[in-house]
Design an enzyme around this catalytic site. Sequence first.
Site, short mmCIF file in Angstrom:
data_model
loop_
_atom_site.label_atom_id
_atom_site.label_comp_id
_atom_site.label_asym_id
_atom_site.label_seq_id
_atom_site.Cartn_x
_atom_site.Cartn_y
_atom_site.Cartn_z
N ALA A 153 2.62 3.02 -2.08
CA ALA A 153 3.99 2.91 -2.57
C ALA A 153 4.12 3.45 -4.00
O ALA A 153 5.09 3.17 -4.68
CB ALA A 153 4.44 1.46 -2.50
N GLY A 154 3.10 4.18 -4.46
CA GLY A 154 3.15 4.76 -5.81
C GLY A 154 2.70 3.78 -6.88
O GLY A 154 2.92 4.01 -8.06
N LEU A 155 2.05 2.66 -6.47
CA LEU A 155 1.64 1.64 -7.44
C LEU A 155 0.13 1.59 -7.63
O LEU A 155 -0.43 0.57 -8.06
CB LEU A 155 2.18 0.26 -7.00
CG LEU A 155 3.71 0.19 -6.86
CD1 LEU A 155 4.15 -1.20 -6.42
CD2 LEU A 155 4.42 0.58 -8.16
N ASP A 168 -4.27 6.57 -12.31
CA ASP A 168 -4.25 5.35 -11.48
C ASP A 168 -5.49 4.50 -11.74
O ASP A 168 -5.39 3.29 -11.97
CB ASP A 168 -4.22 5.71 -9.98
CG ASP A 168 -2.90 6.33 -9.55
OD1 ASP A 168 -2.16 6.82 -10.42
OD2 ASP A 168 -2.62 6.34 -8.33
N PRO A 192 0.83 -1.21 0.00
CA PRO A 192 0.00 0.00 0.00
C PRO A 192 0.87 1.26 0.00
O PRO A 192 2.02 1.22 0.44
CB PRO A 192 -0.77 -0.12 1.32
CG PRO A 192 0.13 -0.90 2.22
CD PRO A 192 0.92 -1.83 1.33
N SER A 220 -2.32 1.54 -5.47
CA SER A 220 -3.02 0.54 -4.66
C SER A 220 -4.42 0.98 -4.25
O SER A 220 -5.33 0.15 -4.19
CB SER A 220 -2.19 0.19 -3.42
OG SER A 220 -1.97 1.36 -2.65
N SER A 221 -4.62 2.28 -3.99
CA SER A 221 -5.96 2.71 -3.54
C SER A 221 -6.96 2.56 -4.68
O SER A 221 -8.08 2.07 -4.48
CB SER A 221 -5.94 4.15 -3.01
OG SER A 221 -5.59 5.06 -4.04
N ALA A 222 -6.56 2.92 -5.90
CA ALA A 222 -7.47 2.77 -7.05
C ALA A 222 -7.74 1.31 -7.32
O ALA A 222 -8.89 0.89 -7.56
CB ALA A 222 -6.85 3.43 -8.29
N ALA A 223 -6.68 0.48 -7.27
CA ALA A 223 -6.85 -0.96 -7.54
C ALA A 223 -7.76 -1.61 -6.51
O ALA A 223 -8.63 -2.42 -6.85
CB ALA A 223 -5.49 -1.63 -7.56
C1 MEV Z 1 0.45 9.40 -9.01
O1 MEV Z 1 0.32 8.03 -9.29
C2 MEV Z 1 0.84 10.12 -10.24
C3 MEV Z 1 0.83 11.64 -10.13
O2 MEV Z 1 1.05 12.12 -11.46
C4 MEV Z 1 -0.47 12.18 -9.58
C5 MEV Z 1 -1.66 12.01 -10.51
O3 MEV Z 1 -1.49 11.72 -11.70
O4 MEV Z 1 -2.80 12.20 -10.03
C6 MEV Z 1 1.98 12.14 -9.27
#
Ligand code: MEV
Length: 341
Positions: A112-114, A162, A110, A116-119
């Site tokens: 971690a930029g992957l 996402d 969770p 996860s909340s949308a998935a």
């Molecule tokens: C986040 O996954 C990616 C960003 O570009 C934010 C967004 O697109 O909403 C940093």
Amino acid sequence: MHNERYIPSNNGGEPVGLAFGKAILLGEHAVVLGAPALVVGLPDCMTARDGGPAETLSVSVEPWGLSIEADAKEDLGSRALSALDDALGEAGVPRTSRDRRVLVSAGVPPRAGLGSSAALAISVGRLVARLAGREDLLAPKKSAELVKGSETVFHGRPSGVDAAAAATGGVGAFARSLGLTPVEHPSTIHLLIASSGERPPAREMVQHVSRLAERTTAARRQLSQLGDLAIAGASLLIRSNLRGLGEAMNEAHSLLSKLGVSTKELDLLVEECRLGGAFGAKLTGAGGGGCVVALCPPDKAETMLCRLQKTASWARHFVIEGGGEVPGGSARRGRGSREDD
Ligand code: MEV
């Protein structure tokens, strides 16, 4: 993109809700301001199963130790779940189908930029839709639409990349104005994704970059270069030029560093991937922690994964199948090759 993949072909008759994780190969932050991003939907990342009736929609994600109930007045997770519950209600899903206990297995960490909340929200929404016999809500655009509210709770004003990637999978070019356009890539691509273990404050990172862009022309130029790299990257991928795509990723990492969203830990992981033989590596997502993504030659992927597992707090190898024709050339399926091989 293979849209049929969000519908499980056969799961022993048990209804499940599936979603992809996401890794941005090029264009994060620039995509918030309207530029395109090149994004991959990561397979086998989120599966939701029915755990029976409950007082309200509630979700447990076992590997995360997370247990939440839809409640508009509670913590972020409960508020996001409540927003999803409302969206399902507005789409006509009856309360009897929404008041369920949902058990989710997650293949990404969770926050971690992957994505996860949308998935997570998409897998839960799809399960509930299936239980209600609403197959129409499983389609990528509909599923992504349903999680707009829950994503707003977490991210403020997200670009939507996402949710689009989590609902669709495959590789695509995403822009706010156009949504997700599939990018057909002849070569299979091997991605290594590794987490620094730092939990990124994604919302703050997006605000930081937006403020910087308002104040300085340098930041505006860097963001515009990030958008250009995403367009160039899509075309390199279509032509199976993985070395070129890797170089674009390296360039994007240094632009993102200049925007102040990398960390020492992310830089070290990027360096390790490059030394291990990756075509290119960069941070992925909002930055300030989270993950790096490396594009690697197929024969180096497993050795690199073993090394990363020693230094990163989490690492995984993803294989994204290619298919189709190299423009102007012969068909090459799944070779992980580059244009000039
Ligand atoms: C986040 O996954 C990616 C960003 O570009 C934010 C967004 O697109 O909403 C940093």
